[in-house]
Design a protein around this motif. Structure first.
Motif, mmCIF file in Angstrom:
data_model
loop_
_atom_site.group_PDB
_atom_site.id
_atom_site.type_symbol
_atom_site.label_atom_id
_atom_site.label_comp_id
_atom_site.label_asym_id
_atom_site.label_seq_id
_atom_site.Cartn_x
_atom_site.Cartn_y
_atom_site.Cartn_z
ATOM 1 N N PRO A 1 43.359 49.386 34.671
ATOM 2 C CA PRO A 1 44.820 49.237 34.760
ATOM 3 C C PRO A 1 45.329 49.126 36.191
ATOM 4 C CG PRO A 1 44.221 51.451 34.043
ATOM 5 C CD PRO A 1 42.987 50.623 33.968
ATOM 6 N N LEU A 2 44.692 49.811 37.144
ATOM 7 C CA LEU A 2 45.103 49.671 38.544
ATOM 8 C C LEU A 2 44.855 48.254 39.044
ATOM 9 C CD1 LEU A 2 43.994 53.017 40.254
ATOM 10 C CD2 LEU A 2 46.324 52.192 39.841
ATOM 11 N N LEU A 3 43.708 47.694 38.663
ATOM 12 C CA LEU A 3 43.410 46.322 39.057
ATOM 13 C C LEU A 3 44.432 45.363 38.439
ATOM 14 C CD1 LEU A 3 41.429 44.481 40.576
ATOM 15 C CD2 LEU A 3 40.057 44.343 38.472
ATOM 16 N N ALA A 4 44.775 45.597 37.173
ATOM 17 C CA ALA A 4 45.777 44.753 36.509
ATOM 18 C C ALA A 4 47.141 44.892 37.195
ATOM 19 C CB ALA A 4 45.882 45.133 35.034
ATOM 20 N N ALA A 5 47.497 46.117 37.562
ATOM 21 C CA ALA A 5 48.779 46.336 38.244
ATOM 22 C C ALA A 5 48.809 45.636 39.605
ATOM 23 C CB ALA A 5 49.023 47.836 38.415
ATOM 24 N N LEU A 6 47.666 45.668 40.319
ATOM 25 C CA LEU A 6 47.588 44.985 41.611
ATOM 26 C C LEU A 6 47.779 43.477 41.442
ATOM 27 C CD1 LEU A 6 44.660 46.890 43.390
ATOM 28 C CD2 LEU A 6 47.072 46.886 44.033
ATOM 29 N N PHE A 7 47.214 42.927 40.394
ATOM 30 C CA PHE A 7 47.390 41.490 40.149
ATOM 31 C C PHE A 7 48.847 41.181 39.801
ATOM 32 C CE2 PHE A 7 42.910 40.858 40.360
ATOM 33 C CZ PHE A 7 42.740 39.495 40.543
ATOM 34 N N PHE A 8 49.491 42.072 39.050
ATOM 35 C CA PHE A 8 50.902 41.858 38.729
ATOM 36 C C PHE A 8 51.724 41.838 40.017
ATOM 37 C CE2 PHE A 8 55.133 42.605 37.207
ATOM 38 C CZ PHE A 8 55.163 42.050 35.943
ATOM 39 N N LEU A 9 51.443 42.780 40.921
ATOM 40 C CA LEU A 9 52.146 42.817 42.203
ATOM 41 C C LEU A 9 51.834 41.578 43.043
ATOM 42 C CD1 LEU A 9 51.680 46.585 43.148
ATOM 43 C CD2 LEU A 9 53.776 45.456 42.372
ATOM 44 N N TYR A 10 50.584 41.108 42.940
ATOM 45 C CA TYR A 10 50.210 39.881 43.654
ATOM 46 C C TYR A 10 51.040 38.701 43.147
ATOM 47 C CZ TYR A 10 47.428 35.780 44.956
ATOM 48 O OH TYR A 10 47.021 34.561 45.422
ATOM 49 N N GLY A 11 51.259 38.668 41.834
ATOM 50 C CA GLY A 11 52.094 37.608 41.283
ATOM 51 C C GLY A 11 53.520 37.669 41.804
ATOM 52 N N LEU A 12 54.013 38.896 42.031
ATOM 53 C CA LEU A 12 55.379 39.062 42.521
ATOM 54 C C LEU A 12 55.516 38.758 44.010
ATOM 55 C CD1 LEU A 12 56.513 42.372 40.751
ATOM 56 C CD2 LEU A 12 57.340 40.068 40.278
ATOM 57 N N PHE A 13 54.554 39.243 44.797
ATOM 58 C CA PHE A 13 54.718 39.220 46.254
ATOM 59 C C PHE A 13 53.711 38.325 46.978
ATOM 60 C CE2 PHE A 13 56.139 43.466 44.778
ATOM 61 C CZ PHE A 13 57.491 43.319 45.060
ATOM 62 N N GLY A 14 53.011 37.479 46.249
ATOM 63 C CA GLY A 14 52.027 36.602 46.875
ATOM 64 C C GLY A 14 52.624 35.674 47.908
ATOM 65 N N ILE B 1 44.788 31.691 52.578
ATOM 66 C CA ILE B 1 44.519 30.917 51.362
ATOM 67 C C ILE B 1 45.041 31.590 50.098
ATOM 68 C CG2 ILE B 1 42.479 29.836 52.383
ATOM 69 C CD1 ILE B 1 40.770 31.714 50.690
ATOM 70 N N PHE B 2 45.297 32.904 50.138
ATOM 71 C CA PHE B 2 45.734 33.594 48.927
ATOM 72 C C PHE B 2 47.257 33.578 48.755
ATOM 73 C CE2 PHE B 2 41.544 35.567 49.675
ATOM 74 C CZ PHE B 2 40.967 35.273 48.450
ATOM 75 N N ARG B 3 47.951 32.929 49.655
ATOM 76 C CA ARG B 3 49.400 32.830 49.524
ATOM 77 C C ARG B 3 49.752 31.850 48.403
ATOM 78 N NH1 ARG B 3 53.877 29.978 51.385
ATOM 79 N NH2 ARG B 3 55.630 31.294 52.043
ATOM 80 N N HIS B 4 50.787 32.187 47.631
ATOM 81 C CA HIS B 4 51.289 31.255 46.618
ATOM 82 C C HIS B 4 52.813 31.270 46.648
ATOM 83 C CE1 HIS B 4 52.453 34.461 43.752
ATOM 84 N NE2 HIS B 4 51.349 35.076 44.140
ATOM 85 N N ARG B 5 53.432 30.454 45.843
ATOM 86 C CA ARG B 5 54.882 30.251 45.935
ATOM 87 C C ARG B 5 55.670 31.463 45.472
ATOM 88 N NH1 ARG B 5 57.828 29.200 41.453
ATOM 89 N NH2 ARG B 5 56.802 28.661 39.499
ATOM 90 N N GLY B 6 54.999 32.383 44.719
ATOM 91 C CA GLY B 6 55.676 33.576 44.245
ATOM 92 C C GLY B 6 56.372 33.357 42.915
ATOM 93 N N TYR B 7 56.397 34.396 42.092
ATOM 94 C CA TYR B 7 57.025 34.308 40.772
ATOM 95 C C TYR B 7 57.935 35.508 40.567
ATOM 96 C CZ TYR B 7 53.596 30.683 39.785
ATOM 97 O OH TYR B 7 52.851 29.533 39.833
ATOM 98 N N GLU B 8 59.011 35.304 39.839
ATOM 99 C CA GLU B 8 59.911 36.401 39.494
ATOM 100 C C GLU B 8 59.284 37.226 38.363
ATOM 101 O OE1 GLU B 8 62.552 37.089 41.232
ATOM 102 O OE2 GLU B 8 62.248 35.297 42.478
ATOM 103 N N TRP B 9 59.696 38.477 38.265
ATOM 104 C CA TRP B 9 59.078 39.370 37.277
ATOM 105 C C TRP B 9 59.243 38.852 35.852
ATOM 106 C CZ3 TRP B 9 61.685 41.690 33.287
ATOM 107 C CH2 TRP B 9 63.073 41.688 33.351
ATOM 108 N N HIS B 10 60.393 38.247 35.568
ATOM 109 C CA HIS B 10 60.616 37.768 34.197
ATOM 110 C C HIS B 10 59.729 36.561 33.878
ATOM 111 C CE1 HIS B 10 63.066 34.358 35.680
ATOM 112 N NE2 HIS B 10 63.594 35.226 36.529
ATOM 113 N N GLU B 11 59.364 35.767 34.886
ATOM 114 C CA GLU B 11 58.451 34.642 34.659
ATOM 115 C C GLU B 11 57.053 35.160 34.308
ATOM 116 O OE1 GLU B 11 59.458 30.968 37.443
ATOM 117 O OE2 GLU B 11 59.451 32.831 38.625
ATOM 118 N N ILE B 12 56.613 36.184 35.040
ATOM 119 C CA ILE B 12 55.279 36.746 34.796
ATOM 120 C C ILE B 12 55.228 37.418 33.428
ATOM 121 C CG2 ILE B 12 53.547 38.377 35.622
ATOM 122 C CD1 ILE B 12 54.680 38.005 38.430
ATOM 123 N N VAL B 13 56.247 38.229 33.121
ATOM 124 C CA VAL B 13 56.273 38.941 31.837
ATOM 125 C C VAL B 13 56.287 37.953 30.677
ATOM 126 C CG1 VAL B 13 57.721 40.379 30.343
ATOM 127 C CG2 VAL B 13 57.319 41.053 32.723
#
Length: 657
Positions: free
Chosen positions: A153-166, A172-184
């Motif tokens: 679950p910690l690894l999953a939470a880290l990936f969720f945060l990566y989706g938010l703040f990437g 190379i690991f930078r991405h455009r970023g997603y809002e929380w509602h898009e990820i959910v």
């Protein structure tokens, strides 16, 4: 046979149960005092099993509905069975877990009730979509924490945060970023997130094969494997250790639970190994390495092979055939070291008079092989689907068990098997759901491709360096995680790096699969080895490193089949296949000899290093290298024979009485 030594699977004593619970979170479930609550658990578990049997024959509902119902039922069972903390009361069901259970079912009720609306909105979620989506993500992570521990679950939470703040990252690991509602929304109402491929396989193949294993266990198949192993190998040098390898390998292939296999089988085999003279660290290492290896052994491979078949889009039979020789080499390497250790230390087996006879074992329970043979026929030759094959095999198991009184299942036994199957499956299922968060974010952000590029860049386009970096990544990702989510994560994150270098997808996936599994015997987080040390009384780290030495073939063979896939028996003629089998078996025996440092007599370090190199050359399917390896092996064996002969001649004759 009552006066014979039999490899019983006894009830675990309090100390052994504590060891199991320490290293296997899935064993820390509640045992209710209230019969009504216990009956509700049984009804829920049996109902889940019957639902999967029904859908395996009549077909499943729409994909999203089927998977959501599977996850909801699994979540409900977890919140009823598993307390939130180690010291929580295990005899009562608190009100908040009842609430969590109702919330879990509400997530699938919503999908069933507004399925058309969800489909039509397609990526434009409304408020209720987000409410139930957030609810599901939180419930999945909390349930995964209870069953698998903090790592997943910690690894999953880290990936969720990566989706938010990437977007805030550089490189190379930078991405455009997603809002929380898009990820959910992506994780909840698509088949790319929590309800993705991993949970799809859990809701079909994995659940049914775990249920099949539960019926086999109830019929006495475990006892049959144990007694048969004792009858075959019990009287040989170091017999109990070889029995441990055979029994744990068979059982590990079916149940795929390394730590639980270590404790249940090791509760008998480890004391027996110590009794004939094996040291406690070695005895624990034998059980740990053998139990872990069951997950790479066909025909079932702990069910992970079915996920591989789904991901790669190829027949399961092709994967099982490719995995067969490497798995056999793994076990031959272990048995070689066991035998040589027994020869070096003068250890004997169990007297034949104290062992069950093969004829008696086969007469009493040999008919239980019929379901396994039937399953192999269905998977390899019938042309039927895997799901339908599993369904029929469960029915055949029940029917075959009725042939003898000792294996016959009553209605109560059948209900127990249905309940046990569901309760066993929840650990794998919730791990697959949590992995869905990781894979979903990785898919959304392109993280998998970015990591693959990073591994290739670090390797500098060198295949060997890339393999080494991939191996390390798989072992690190696999530490503390169950084998199936470990494979899914490594298949998503690490295998693409190998595919980029031109390696066949099947070869790449088998490579990461092996090293993800071997994290269980690789310190510093070698859970299977640590559990074995808890039973043997040995030191955890020493048992872990000794497990790695016993499993040395498993760490080397994946590198060999990457460079030459003939070891997977793919794209080979019959003659080539026979030659590959012969040279690889001989090579792995010599590999085990070099690791143990004994052949006829003690081997000096220089000879061991030279023999190790010769064994590697002989195992690699290449005529020129085979000849060089064979020459080295012949020379070392001859020198060892001469040394042993001189040593025997120099020893004074023993005094006669």
């Amino acid at each position: 046979m009552t006066d014979k030594t039999k490899l019983e699977q006894p009830e675990l004593n309090e100390e052994q149960q504590q060891v199991l619970e320490k290293y296997d979170n899935e064993s820390r479930f509640r045992k209710f005092d209230n019969r009504i609550v216990a009956l509700i658990v049984t009804i829920l578990a049996v109902g889940l099993s019957l639902y999967h049997l029904y859908t395996s024959y009549f077909g499943t509902p729409v994909t999203l509905q089927h998977r959501s119902l599977h996850v909801a039922a699994v979540l409900a069972l977890i919140f009823v069975l598993y307390p939130p903390f180690k010291k929580s009361n295990r005899s009562k069901l608190p009100w908040y877990d009842v609430l969590f259970t109702l919330m879990a079912f509400s997530t699938t009720v919503y999908i069933f009730s507004d399925y058309l609306g969800i489909v039509q909105r397609g990526g434009l979620p409304n408020t209720l979509d987000l409410v139930f989506g957030v609810m599901l993500v939180v419930l999945v992570l909390e349930a995964a924490r209870r069953v698998t521990g903090w790592a997943l679950p910690l690894l999953a939470a880290l990936f969720f945060l990566y989706g938010l703040f990437g977007r805030e990252m550089s490189g190379i690991f930078r991405h455009r970023g997603y809002e929380w509602h898009e990820i959910v929304n992506f994780l909840y109402v698509t088949t790319e997130g929590i309800y993705g491929t991993a949970i799809g396989v859990s809701a079909t193949y994995i659940f049914l094969f775990i249920l099949f294993g539960a019926f086999l266990g109830k019929s006495g198949m475990g006892q049959f494997f144990n007694d048969l192993a004792m009858a075959i190998a019990g009287q040989t040098k170091g017999g109990p250790a070889k029995v441990s390898v055979i029994a744990s390998g068979f059982l590990g292939s079916i149940n795929g639970a390394a730590v639980a296999n270590v404790v249940t089988t090791g509760a008998f085999t480890i004391p027996l190994m110590k009794k004939i003279g094996y040291k406690k660290n070695f005895a624990g290492a034998v059980e740990a390495s053998a139990s872990v290896g069951g997950q790479i052994l066909p025909p079932i491979m702990g069910a992970a092979a079915f996920i591989m078949a789904e991901i790669l889009g190829m027949p399961y039979s092709q994967i099982a055939l490719a995995a067969l020789l490497p798995a056999l080499l793994f076990y031959i390497g272990i048995i070689t070291q066991i035998h040589l250790r027994a020869s070096k230390e003068g250890l004997k087996g169990i007297p034949r008079a104290d062992l069950p006879r093969i004829k008696e074992v086969m007469k009493e329970r040999g008919h239980l092989l019929i379901p396994l043979l039937f399953l192999m026929y269905m998977l390899f030759f019938s042309g039927k689907t895997i799901i339908f094959s599993a369904f029929l095999t469960i029915l055949v198991t029940i029917a075959v068990a009725m042939m003898r009184k000792t294996t016959r299942m009553s209605l109560r036994d059948i209900i127990d098997a249905l309940e046990t199957g569901a309760r066993t499956a929840v650990g794998v299922a919730i791990a697959c759901a949590a992995v869905g968060v990781i894979v979903g974010v990785a898919t959304l952000t392109g993280f998998g491709l970015k990591l693959a590029n990073a591994i290739v860049t670090l390797g500098g386009e060198s295949l060997m360096l890339t393999l080494l970096f991939t191996m390390v990544a798989c072992i690190v990702l696999g530490m503390g995680l169950p084998s199936i989510p470990t494979y899914i994560i490594t298949a998503t994150m690490a295998a693409p790096a190998l595919v980029q270098l031109g390696i066949e997808p099947l070869v790449a996936h088998l490579f990461v699969f092996y090293f993800g599994i071997f994290a269980n015997i690789t310190p510093p987080v070698a859970l299977a080895a640590f559990a074995a040390a808890g039973i043997s009384g040995g030191q955890e780290m020493r048992t872990g490193f000794m497990s790695m030495k016993l499993a040395i073939a498993g760490f080397i063979v994946p590198f060999l089949f990457v460079y030459n896939d003939s070891l997977l028996l793919t794209n080979t003629t019959l003659t080539e296949g026979i030659l590959v089998v012969a040279t690889s078996v001989a090579g792995v025996v010599m590999l085990g000899t070099a690791a143990e440092g004994y052949f006829f007599t003690h081997m000096n370090p220089i000879y061991r290093i030279v023999l190790f190199v010769g064994a590697l050359l002989f195992m690699n399917p290449n005529v020129f290298q085979d000849l060089i390896g064979l020459a080295i092996i012949v020379v070392i064996v001859a020198l060892q024979w001469i040394k042993a002969k001189k040593t025997n001649q120099a020893e004074p004759p023993s005094a006669t009485v």
